[in-house]
Design an enzyme around this catalytic site. Structure first.
Site, PDB file in Angstrom:
ATOM      1  CB  SER A 142      -0.852  -0.002   1.274  1.00  0.00           C
ATOM      2  OG  SER A 142      -1.459   1.259   1.467  1.00  0.00           O
ATOM      3  CE1 TYR A 155      -4.410  -2.079   4.959  1.00  0.00           C
ATOM      4  CE2 TYR A 155      -3.191  -0.055   4.548  1.00  0.00           C
ATOM      5  CZ  TYR A 155      -3.922  -1.125   4.080  1.00  0.00           C
ATOM      6  OH  TYR A 155      -4.160  -1.268   2.732  1.00  0.00           O
TER       7      TYR A 155
END
Ligand code: NAD
Length: 260
Positions: A142, A155
């Site tokens: 990401s 995350y």
């Protein structure tokens, strides 16, 4: 390079019952690869989508939090097709909360699915790839593997970790025909992000359209979502001969997010 240059190759895409994983699986199938699907929820549509592209598909519902289920997933694909040529580590979840309020079990789940599962799949597919001296490992990290946002501690930690794992895997395979790279998307409108848009709309008393615009304007200069098809095209490139010596990169496709 023929359109079906991956014919005869097999690809395992984790978390491919929806969103980015399904988009990448379809692009690899369009290039001729047989596809092993994985994920939660119904897989009927995903199986249909892949089979209608004229390649073989199988499904295994391993919970990517569980190393023993991951082993069963890998062994099942290897037993069915004899080899795994392409591994796309895509399964992932999000949880949004401050560090003080972050539920411990959510932290463990995010790290297990978004980071540790890729260690397990990678360690299990590498011996076969080394035997054939060919392989492609594509880790769906990401932009949060490169920069941080508040309230996404697990995350961001997992995705930074995945970029690190990508580099180590690339170094350990550098003299072989196996490559490992990460793709770092910005916002992609999938169920994972729709939940965040809906939460913003509710918290700020906005329409979904207004919340979507606000979400993009906070981080993504292009004001456009990246699509699963665009990410799939990048994965297909990494699997091509042009990608033979692309090793250990973390390639962002983020509308300029990380350029700021
Ligand atoms: P999604 O929710 O649409 O898909 C996630 C997939 O993972 C689904 O198939 C789901 O069933 C599967 N999954 C979840 N938990 C699992 C588990 N324990 N075991 C097995 N499968 C499990 O989300 P998405 O947006 O398509 O995300 C895919 C990947 O892309 C994730 O790693 C995510 O972090 C990453 N990503 C997404 C965005 C975005 O904006 N959507 C941006 C950057 C990175």
């Amino acid at each position: 390079m023929s359109d079906k240059f991956l014919a005869g190759k097999t690809a395992l895409v984790t978390g491919s019952t929806s969103g980015i994983g399904l988009g990448i699986a379809k692009c690899l199938a369009e290039a001729g690869a047989d596809i092993a699907l994985n994920g939660f929820g119904s897989h009927d549509q995903a199986m249909h989508d892949i089979q209608s592209l004229g390649v073989k598909a199988i499904f295994h519902g391993a919970d990517m939090r569980q190393p023993s289920e991951i082993e069963d997933l890998i062994h099942t694909v290897q037993k069915t097709w004899g080899h795994i040529d392409i591994l796309v580590n895509n399964a992932g979840i999000q949880h949004v909360s401050s560090i003080e309020e972050f539920p411990i079990e959510k932290w463990d789940d995010v790290i297990a699915i978004n980071l540790s599962s890729s260690f397990h799949t990678t360690r299990l597919v590498l011996p076969g790839m080394r035997e054939r001296n060919w392989g492609r490992i594509v880790n769906i990290a990401s932009v949060h593997g490169l920069v941080a946002s508040a309230n996404k501690s697990a995350y961001v930690a997992a995705k930074h970790g995945l970029v690190g794992l990508t580099k180590v895997t690339a170094l350990e395979t550098a003299t072989t025909g196996i490559t490992c790279n990460a793709i770092c998307p910005g916002w992609v409108l999938t169920p994972l992000v729709q939940q965040q848009v809906d939460a913003k709309a509710q918290a700020m008393n906005l329409s979904v359209a207004e919340a979507t615009k606000l979400l993009l304007s906070e981080k993504e200069p292009s004001m456009q979502f990246t699509t699963p098809e665009e990410l799939g095209a990048l994965a297909v490139f990494l699997c091509s001969t042009a990608g033979n010596n692309v090793r250990g990169v973390a390639w962002n496709m983020d509308g300029g997010w990380a350029a700021q």
